[in-house]
Design an enzyme around this catalytic site. Sequence first.
Site, PDB file in Angstrom:
ATOM      1  CD  GLU A   1      -5.683   5.617   0.438  1.00 33.61           C
ATOM      2  OE1 GLU A   1      -4.714   6.405   0.603  1.00 33.61           O
ATOM      3  OE2 GLU A   1      -5.816   4.587   1.104  1.00 33.61           O
TER       4      GLU A   1
ATOM      5  CG  HIS B   1      -1.810   1.177   1.336  1.00 33.65           C
ATOM      6  ND1 HIS B   1      -3.110   1.182   0.893  1.00 33.65           N
ATOM      7  CD2 HIS B   1      -1.588   2.431   1.811  1.00 33.65           C
ATOM      8  CE1 HIS B   1      -3.654   2.373   1.103  1.00 33.65           C
ATOM      9  NE2 HIS B   1      -2.750   3.155   1.663  1.00 33.65           N
ATOM     10  CD  GLU B   2       1.673   3.639   3.710  1.00 33.05           C
ATOM     11  OE1 GLU B   2       1.866   4.710   3.095  1.00 33.05           O
ATOM     12  OE2 GLU B   2       0.638   3.436   4.385  1.00 33.05           O
TER      13      GLU B   2
ATOM     14  CG  HIS C   1       0.345   6.279  -0.627  1.00 29.74           C
ATOM     15  ND1 HIS C   1      -0.663   7.033  -1.171  1.00 29.74           N
ATOM     16  CD2 HIS C   1      -0.223   5.590   0.394  1.00 29.74           C
ATOM     17  CE1 HIS C   1      -1.800   6.805  -0.503  1.00 29.74           C
ATOM     18  NE2 HIS C   1      -1.559   5.920   0.444  1.00 29.74           N
TER      19      HIS C   1
HETATM   20 ZN    ZN Z   1      -3.034   5.293   1.839  1.00 30.55          ZN
END
Ligand code: ZN
Length: 500
Positions: free
Chosen positions: A294, A264-265, A268
């Site tokens: 996101e 997830h990170e 980003h």
């Molecule tokens: Zn996030």
Amino acid sequence: MADKLKQLKAALGEVYDLGKAAAVLEWDQQAYMPPGGAAGRAEQTATLRSLEHGKFTAAKIGRWLTELKKEYRRAAPESDEAALVRVTARAYDRATKVPAALVAEISRATTLAHEHWVEARRQKNFKLFEPYLENIFALQLKVAKCFGKQESPYDALLDGYEPGMKASQVRAVFAELRREIVPLVKAISARPESDDALLHRDYAEQKQWDFGLEVIQKLGYDLQRGRQDKVVHPFCTSFNTGDVRITTRVDKNFLPTCLMGTIHETGHALYEQGLDPRFERTPLCDSASLGIHESQSRMWENLVGRSRAFWKIWYPRLQAVFPENLGGVDLDTFYRAINKVKPSYIRVEADEVTYNLHTMLRFEIEVDVLEGRLAVKDIPATWNAKYNEYFGHEVTDDAAGCLQDVHWSMGLVGYFPTYTLGNIISVQFYDQAVKDNPSISGDLERGEYGSLLKWLRENVHRHGRKYLPTELIKRVTGSGLDSKPYIAYLKRKYSEVYGL
Ligand code: ZN
């Protein structure tokens, strides 16, 4: 004219440097600082942030922007200069419209509210938090009023996270999503529960960490321009496009915490590493919005990282790392476990399907309070009724209900939709990527992620903050914000997982 732009750029460069220097201190605080450093660090960060704010809101910047806006009125909107003036003027407007006294009042109110939220949650009693939350909403309404007349006061707050987006747009998109997701959750709940006990076995921390690093480098995260450290609440932060850092946490007894959090990170971080370096030290060197940001983390975490194609490649490797836990577990069982859907009270632990119901519930309550249809004292009753309607079971107490999340106590109102917007946009972008380059699906099946990343770099990342989120979606997909592709994705995937 060129002179003024040059002066503006020089001033913005200093603002950027101060902000990024503060970000380094904030990162260090989360990742390395010993507890004894807290008081001194708070002063240092506050000093830098106030210098940053002061430099940015200086009257001369306002004067330059007024003149430059006139100069660039007829310039092509895609030109870097016109975009810089437009985006900076927007940010300047937001930074200068709310009086300093109100900002200070909010800061005091949230410090107080946060303490009382912690206590109220401990005692499972909303009444203890109610007056503070009342105050938070009243102050947020004052903030909204600073921006003049709007369709809804919510718009002014949402604009701080999702520039240009309106509550009415979000409401329409969410209503459609809710109509489809609520029955989907009910249908899944009627099926036998997936067994995810295998994810709760004993997984050595270092091995989890190393496996995560192996995966994200393959996804395209460049460790020459980034690094990963351990924290309590993971985040991604960027000091410039050559230094984009991620953080993660490891739970010895729940495999997805580290691995899926790391992916997830990384989503980003890939966005931040892909911003155009030409924009550096200007407000254009940023994401288009939190929702767009996101969309990148969700795409890599869910559309890629929780897909069958992904695990066909990676599962044998994971089994080799943890033979004692996974040696006897087949791919299908593992795939079902990491895609288990189960209604829970806690948003941050929610699965792909129920996650959105959490954010919608909170969005609806925020809008109703700000538009004067719901009193703060009635939040628990409304919360519990909506929860029951959406998730199909009762809320046991306030701690599991409306006190569940930290955001309100921090004064963050208007923020929640960005999570679900991210989910919706992730599928819109992904579908478009595959349409533009059909070989992407096959590449993912083979564990090659470069073609998807290349498409994202070209179509999303490199533009930075140049376009408003809705403009970017339109440029990329040719249509507006649309929950249909996301609904279709969820139905397709989970009908298969649960045999609906
Ligand atoms: Zn996030």
